[in-house]
Scaffold this active site. Structure first.
Site, PDB file in Angstrom:
ATOM      1  N   GLY A  14       1.315  -4.678  -3.321  1.00 30.55           N
ATOM      2  CA  GLY A  14       0.653  -3.558  -2.637  1.00 30.55           C
ATOM      3  C   GLY A  14       1.322  -2.244  -3.001  1.00 30.55           C
ATOM      4  O   GLY A  14       2.544  -2.164  -3.049  1.00 30.55           O
ATOM      5  N   ARG A  75      -2.189  -7.800  -8.162  1.00 30.81           N
ATOM      6  CA  ARG A  75      -1.639  -9.091  -7.749  1.00 30.81           C
ATOM      7  C   ARG A  75      -2.084 -10.058  -8.837  1.00 30.81           C
ATOM      8  O   ARG A  75      -3.275 -10.185  -9.103  1.00 30.81           O
ATOM      9  CB  ARG A  75      -2.135  -9.475  -6.365  1.00 30.81           C
ATOM     10  CG  ARG A  75      -1.576  -8.513  -5.299  1.00 30.81           C
ATOM     11  CD  ARG A  75      -1.554  -9.121  -3.924  1.00 30.81           C
ATOM     12  NE  ARG A  75      -0.620  -8.431  -3.045  1.00 30.81           N
ATOM     13  CZ  ARG A  75      -0.929  -7.414  -2.241  1.00 30.81           C
ATOM     14  NH1 ARG A  75      -2.151  -6.973  -2.192  1.00 30.81           N
ATOM     15  NH2 ARG A  75      -0.014  -6.865  -1.484  1.00 30.81           N
ATOM     16  N   ASP A 106       8.695  -8.677  -2.094  1.00 26.38           N
ATOM     17  CA  ASP A 106       9.408  -9.927  -2.401  1.00 26.38           C
ATOM     18  C   ASP A 106       8.718 -10.740  -3.498  1.00 26.38           C
ATOM     19  O   ASP A 106       9.384 -11.359  -4.328  1.00 26.38           O
ATOM     20  CB  ASP A 106       9.664 -10.759  -1.136  1.00 26.38           C
ATOM     21  CG  ASP A 106       8.406 -11.041  -0.356  1.00 26.38           C
ATOM     22  OD1 ASP A 106       7.343 -10.478  -0.697  1.00 26.38           O
ATOM     23  OD2 ASP A 106       8.466 -11.829   0.604  1.00 26.38           O
ATOM     24  N   THR A 128       7.428  -1.188  -0.393  1.00 25.18           N
ATOM     25  CA  THR A 128       6.324  -1.750   0.400  1.00 25.18           C
ATOM     26  C   THR A 128       6.291  -1.040   1.743  1.00 25.18           C
ATOM     27  O   THR A 128       7.351  -0.783   2.331  1.00 25.18           O
ATOM     28  CB  THR A 128       6.448  -3.269   0.613  1.00 25.18           C
ATOM     29  OG1 THR A 128       5.611  -3.648   1.732  1.00 25.18           O
ATOM     30  CG2 THR A 128       7.854  -3.737   0.924  1.00 25.18           C
ATOM     31  N   ASP A 130       5.530  -2.279   4.392  1.00 23.65           N
ATOM     32  CA  ASP A 130       5.814  -3.221   5.490  1.00 23.65           C
ATOM     33  C   ASP A 130       7.269  -3.216   5.960  1.00 23.65           C
ATOM     34  O   ASP A 130       7.574  -3.688   7.046  1.00 23.65           O
ATOM     35  CB  ASP A 130       5.451  -4.655   5.064  1.00 23.65           C
ATOM     36  CG  ASP A 130       4.006  -4.788   4.625  1.00 23.65           C
ATOM     37  OD1 ASP A 130       3.191  -3.943   5.037  1.00 23.65           O
ATOM     38  OD2 ASP A 130       3.692  -5.734   3.880  1.00 23.65           O
ATOM     39  N   ASP A 132       9.535  -5.189   4.985  1.00 23.06           N
ATOM     40  CA  ASP A 132       9.734  -6.608   5.335  1.00 23.06           C
ATOM     41  C   ASP A 132      10.677  -7.333   4.378  1.00 23.06           C
ATOM     42  O   ASP A 132      10.603  -8.548   4.230  1.00 23.06           O
ATOM     43  CB  ASP A 132       8.376  -7.327   5.376  1.00 23.06           C
ATOM     44  CG  ASP A 132       7.679  -7.334   4.021  1.00 23.06           C
ATOM     45  OD1 ASP A 132       8.095  -6.577   3.116  1.00 23.06           O
ATOM     46  OD2 ASP A 132       6.710  -8.096   3.867  1.00 23.06           O
ATOM     47  N   ARG A 165      -9.781   6.500  28.542  1.00 24.68           N
ATOM     48  CA  ARG A 165      -9.998   5.247  27.814  1.00 24.68           C
ATOM     49  C   ARG A 165      -8.682   4.633  27.347  1.00 24.68           C
ATOM     50  O   ARG A 165      -7.636   5.287  27.377  1.00 24.68           O
ATOM     51  CB  ARG A 165     -10.826   5.508  26.551  1.00 24.68           C
ATOM     52  CG  ARG A 165     -12.287   5.702  26.797  1.00 24.68           C
ATOM     53  CD  ARG A 165     -12.988   6.010  25.482  1.00 24.68           C
ATOM     54  NE  ARG A 165     -14.411   6.202  25.698  1.00 24.68           N
ATOM     55  CZ  ARG A 165     -15.207   6.853  24.879  1.00 24.68           C
ATOM     56  NH1 ARG A 165     -14.723   7.397  23.775  1.00 24.68           N
ATOM     57  NH2 ARG A 165     -16.497   6.972  25.140  1.00 24.68           N
ATOM     58  N   ARG A 174       1.425  -7.048   7.369  1.00 23.09           N
ATOM     59  CA  ARG A 174       1.397  -8.479   7.034  1.00 23.09           C
ATOM     60  C   ARG A 174       2.058  -9.261   8.162  1.00 23.09           C
ATOM     61  O   ARG A 174       1.649  -9.134   9.296  1.00 23.09           O
ATOM     62  CB  ARG A 174       2.077  -8.726   5.689  1.00 23.09           C
ATOM     63  CG  ARG A 174       1.540  -9.950   4.950  1.00 23.09           C
ATOM     64  CD  ARG A 174       2.323 -10.224   3.685  1.00 23.09           C
ATOM     65  NE  ARG A 174       2.064  -9.273   2.639  1.00 23.09           N
ATOM     66  CZ  ARG A 174       1.148  -9.426   1.695  1.00 23.09           C
ATOM     67  NH1 ARG A 174       0.388 -10.491   1.685  1.00 23.09           N
ATOM     68  NH2 ARG A 174       0.968  -8.530   0.759  1.00 23.09           N
TER      69      ARG A 174
HETATM   70  P1  ADP Z   1       4.737  -7.964  -3.127  1.00 23.77           P
HETATM   71  O1  ADP Z   1       5.547  -7.757  -4.349  1.00 23.77           O
HETATM   72  O2  ADP Z   1       4.322  -6.690  -2.470  1.00 23.77           O
HETATM   73  O3  ADP Z   1       5.358  -8.963  -2.179  1.00 23.77           O
HETATM   74  P2  ADP Z   1       2.901 -10.052  -3.954  1.00 23.77           P
HETATM   75  O4  ADP Z   1       3.498 -11.085  -3.085  1.00 23.77           O
HETATM   76  O5  ADP Z   1       1.413  -9.988  -4.040  1.00 23.77           O
HETATM   77  O6  ADP Z   1       3.334  -8.585  -3.571  1.00 23.77           O
HETATM   78  O7  ADP Z   1       3.511 -10.274  -5.414  1.00 23.77           O
HETATM   79  C1  ADP Z   1       3.191  -9.388  -6.481  1.00 23.77           C
HETATM   80  C2  ADP Z   1       3.090 -10.152  -7.765  1.00 23.77           C
HETATM   81  O8  ADP Z   1       4.365 -10.725  -8.102  1.00 23.77           O
HETATM   82  C3  ADP Z   1       2.142 -11.350  -7.757  1.00 23.77           C
HETATM   83  O9  ADP Z   1       0.806 -10.994  -7.972  1.00 23.77           O
HETATM   84  C4  ADP Z   1       2.672 -12.169  -8.940  1.00 23.77           C
HETATM   85  O10 ADP Z   1       2.219 -11.631 -10.166  1.00 23.77           O
HETATM   86  C5  ADP Z   1       4.174 -11.936  -8.812  1.00 23.77           C
HETATM   87  N1  ADP Z   1       4.764 -13.076  -8.070  1.00 23.77           N
HETATM   88  C6  ADP Z   1       4.664 -13.329  -6.755  1.00 23.77           C
HETATM   89  N2  ADP Z   1       5.288 -14.499  -6.424  1.00 23.77           N
HETATM   90  C7  ADP Z   1       5.784 -14.977  -7.577  1.00 23.77           C
HETATM   91  C8  ADP Z   1       6.523 -16.160  -7.934  1.00 23.77           C
HETATM   92  N3  ADP Z   1       6.866 -17.069  -7.002  1.00 23.77           N
HETATM   93  N4  ADP Z   1       6.872 -16.321  -9.218  1.00 23.77           N
HETATM   94  C9  ADP Z   1       6.538 -15.406 -10.160  1.00 23.77           C
HETATM   95  N5  ADP Z   1       5.828 -14.284  -9.881  1.00 23.77           N
HETATM   96  C10 ADP Z   1       5.456 -14.064  -8.639  1.00 23.77           C
HETATM   97  O1  F6P Z   2       2.134  -5.507   1.722  1.00 25.89           O
HETATM   98  C1  F6P Z   2       1.424  -4.323   1.944  1.00 25.89           C
HETATM   99  C2  F6P Z   2       0.105  -4.617   2.614  1.00 25.89           C
HETATM  100  O2  F6P Z   2      -0.580  -3.400   2.798  1.00 25.89           O
HETATM  101  C3  F6P Z   2       0.199  -5.375   3.933  1.00 25.89           C
HETATM  102  O3  F6P Z   2       0.551  -4.530   4.999  1.00 25.89           O
HETATM  103  C4  F6P Z   2      -1.187  -5.952   4.043  1.00 25.89           C
HETATM  104  O4  F6P Z   2      -1.211  -7.128   4.825  1.00 25.89           O
HETATM  105  C5  F6P Z   2      -1.528  -6.270   2.607  1.00 25.89           C
HETATM  106  O5  F6P Z   2      -0.682  -5.462   1.797  1.00 25.89           O
HETATM  107  C6  F6P Z   2      -2.962  -5.997   2.248  1.00 25.89           C
HETATM  108  O6  F6P Z   2      -3.175  -6.411   0.952  1.00 25.89           O
HETATM  109  P1  F6P Z   2      -4.451  -5.990   0.090  1.00 25.89           P
HETATM  110  O7  F6P Z   2      -4.205  -4.592  -0.400  1.00 25.89           O
HETATM  111  O8  F6P Z   2      -4.475  -6.970  -0.996  1.00 25.89           O
HETATM  112  O9  F6P Z   2      -5.627  -6.006   1.004  1.00 25.89           O
END
Ligand code: ADP
Ligand code: F6P
Length: 358
Positions: A14, A75, A106, A128, A130, A132, A165, A174
């Protein structure tokens, strides 16, 4: 002395306000050190599809104040497969990219570790909205998203007070309730409903009825999107209907959703993004990799990505068998202390929300 001749920058997962400021800082610092810089467009899918552009100091002009990410984000499930990963490595080799700075959450850091393990040293910068990522006190984008959220809630407050209200506001995050919790406190909401702390619905409705009888005109309740009913429905909408039915206060529901993920980053986010971006390049120049830049007790520092990811799983109760095998007793104790600290921080603010809403 530069260890690398060329680095790549990518943004993944994101988007978050402040990502551009971090891209700018990484690029300018690296170029200043005599290292070539390329941008990878569209996160890990850009690596797979060979979407690579050269950077000059001017490429990052005028982006410090812009939301979103000029490198675009994605993603990319394909990157998790061995085939996808190999395509990404091939792109790095073709462009002679010696190292990568990956901006994201993460999931992005899991991908970064995979790249490091296959010979492309990678450093992560936490971006991010979040907030988180357990290992760092702060992630770029959190402050901007909270400020946008707070301004939106302030607008709802005005109209709630005029019309006597209640407004239930669902915010992003998330599985993490920090945006909901902090903005609830900062906007004088009567309650924050977050995944980390059980919500006593009955007690809340009784408290609200008492406040109605005492003459309170308007109410704000902030619910994190991660709170679901037993049937998996988003709880915010359900709660709005219950409040309406059980207190007699006309109650509206608002979902802020992605609107708070855009917009110009705050000073806090631009500043931290710049500090983290510069530190990432400094560490690469020292030959370090597989680390995530963190902010701990107000200082920019770094942690091993594997440590950060496992500490994160521990706090979120998502540890898998064997996850702790690679860590010393001291490291495990530190992770436990960190998880306890995060839980304590949340419950302190949670209590304050109720204490200050009368
Ligand atoms: P964020 O980085 O915000 O947590 P995502 O969880 O969607 O967002 O992860 C972003 C991208 O990182 C994923 O679309 C994928 O390409 C890569 N990724 C996520 N998890 C893994 C994993 N376990 N191993 C390798 N690449 C990963
Ligand atoms: O991780 C950032 C975030 O905006 C979260 O707060 C939310 O749950 C998620 O991404 C939404 O993802 P997408 O942009 O794929 O709808």
């Amino acid at each position: 002395m530069a260890k690398f001749r060329k680095i790549g920058i990518l943004t993944s997962g994101g988007d978050a306000p402040g990502m551009n400021a971090a891209i700018r800082a990484v690029a300018r610092k690296a170029l200043d050190e005599g290292v070539e810089v390329v941008g990878i467009l569209g996160g890990y899918s850009g690596l797979i599809k060979d979407n690579v552009i050269p950077f000059t100091p001017r490429t990052v002009s005028n982006i410090i104040s812009r939301g979103g990410t000029v490198l675009y984000s994605d993603r990319c499930p394909e990157f998790k497969s061995e085939e996808g990963m190999q395509k990404a490595i091939d792109t790095c080799r073709r462009h002679q990219i010696d190292a990568i700075v990956a901006l994201g959450g993460d999931g992005t850091f899991r991908g970064a570790t995979d790249l490091t393990n296959r010979g492309i040293p990678t450093i992560g910068i936490p971006c991010t909205i979040d907030n988180d990522i357990t290992a760092t006190d702060y992630t770029i984008g959190f402050d901007s998203a909270m400020n946008t959220t707070m301004h939106m809630i302030d607008c709802l407050r005005d109209t709630c007070e005029s019309h006597k209200r209640c407004n239930v506001v669902e915010v992003m995050g998330r599985d993490c309730g920090q945006i909901a919790l902090f903005t609830a406190l900062a906007s004088g909401a009567v309650a924050a409903v977050i995944p980390e702390v059980p919500f006593d619905e009955k007690e809340f409705l009784t408290r609200m009825n008492t406040l109605v009888s005492a003459g309170k005109r308007s109410f704000l309740v902030i619910v994190s999107e991660g709170v679901l009913t037993e049937n998996g429905q988003k709880y915010g909408e359900v709660l709005a209907k219950k409040i309406d039915a059980e207190t007699g206060v006309e109650t509206k529901f608002a979902r802020l959703a992605h609107v708070v993920r855009g917009g110009s980053p705050t000073l806090r986010d631009r500043f931290t993004a710049t500090e983290m971006g510069v530190r990432a390049v400094e560490l690469l120049m020292q030959g370090k990799s597989n680390i995530v830049i963190c902010e701990i007790d107000g200082k920019i520092t770094e942690l091993d990505i594997n440590y950060a990811l496992i500490a994160d799983r521990m706090y979120k109760n998502k540890l898998k068998p064997g996850d702790l095998d690679a860590f010393s007793a001291q490291e495990i104790a530190d992770m436990k202390a960190l998880a306890a600290q995060r839980a304590e921080e949340m419950s302190t603010v949670y209590k304050m929300v109720a204490e200050t809403s009368k």
